[in-house]
Design an enzyme around this catalytic site. Sequence first.
Site, PDB file in Angstrom:
ATOM      1  CB  SER A 248      -0.932   0.024   1.206  1.00 33.48           C
ATOM      2  OG  SER A 248      -0.225   0.522   2.316  1.00 33.48           O
ATOM      3  CE  LYS A 249      -0.438   7.415  -3.457  1.00 32.53           C
ATOM      4  NZ  LYS A 249      -1.598   8.160  -3.909  1.00 32.53           N
TER       5      LYS A 249
END
Length: 467
Positions: A248-249
């Site tokens: 994830s970011k």
Amino acid sequence: MSSTFDKVRTRIAPSPTGFLHLGTARTALFSWAYARHHGGEFVLRIEDTDVARSTQDSVDQIIAAMNWLGLNYDEGPIYQMQRLDRYQAVVEQLISEGKAYRCYATPEELDAMKEAQQARGEKKLYDRRWRPEPGKVLPAPPEGVKPVIRFANPVDGDVTWDDLVKGTITINNREIDDLIIVRTDGVPTYNFAVVVDDWDMRISHVFRGDEHINNTPWQINIFNALGAPLPQFGHLPIILGDDGQKLSKRRGAVSVTAYADGGYLPEAMLNYLARLGWSHGDDELFTAEQMVAWFDGSHLSKSPAQWDPAKLDWVNGHYLKQIDEGRLADLVVTQLKAKGIQATAEQVQPKVGLFKDRCATAAALADWLAMYFAPVMPSVEDLAAYITDAVRPALAVLAERLSAMTDWNKAGIQQALKETLAATGLKMPQLAVPVRVLVCGRSQTPSVDAVLEHFDKKKVLERLHSI
Ligand code: GLU
């Protein structure tokens, strides 16, 4: 391969709501390699039916990332929003055949239905209240309510497919309900548009992330309702971050573009992505051509792959050492520019060979080469540790010898260093480390004469005199 398809055709179908995610890039790579392996075709389709979140900027980024990776497509980009008439026509056909129907249930009614189901401990599934069935009398459509269109899913029986990755998967139709295929605004939903597209585009093999496994039974039922040939499906396991969580970011870069910007090489990225969920014996380093030759749909892993930044760096470092130094120089120029440092490829190229073995990325190489094009700032600790009163006279001697040199080259610099040692009684490290700190801004570098050779003599003298 099923005889209903005359050739292998695969596709990647990203939604343009952001950059090209690493997971999507891996799916694109597998789809591309599979098509190329079989002499087939690869299609880029833009699934832009989420109008509120889709942007042209995202489409551009996705295409740029595909180009960067070298995943060339034979058709596309095909935009779903340009195919609304086609979806409409297929929906009308399904409705006329009793395979789809208008549903006027309001969101409030559906909420009440779900609450009641929950209270009874039942699965929350649409109760088919607007589905025409023999002997059932439907109410008159309420005024002012725009209907959705639902697919009349088979009410029982199993949906089974032999997944190219996961093996046989079976889901009972009682587990799924009558899916909305067209929203009130007339825009089709993913599960419907994807089927019409895969059918129209004669897609023979669908690779995608395994988060779509739950969608596949609906899609298979819709294919069957349309009398369309079924592609083969392969659902690829998720890629986990190095912490074992979903990529994830928040936990680092998840876009292909970020790696391109960070000085990674496309051939390294491709090689690294290929190994996330696929293997060919013990091979870790291979070209795109080799992958295409090997990628026949076997040896796909059922379990999640793990993103390993250290391995990516190792792979990238391998390619970085091999590529043409002119190309490497161009990449370093870009990286320097990103740091606000101007340099030309002509200036950079002669210097890359000296440092590239120490670097995993072009960005790391630019960190080294920055000292040639921008002021250096030795740390206070290094200055205190190495620029001592004991060494200052030697630095002055060295500066003098260097200054007297007529031909600025490595052998001459080496000679000047040796003469300075002889004159001062110091050992090489006692002199070389302070020189590095002042000239390069760091205490460790490749051989100091080789490093100094790439500077202008004037700059070396300036920096030696800066104390
Ligand atoms: N737009 C879908 C996605 O990005 C495509 C899924 C599919 O390949 O069917 O997840």
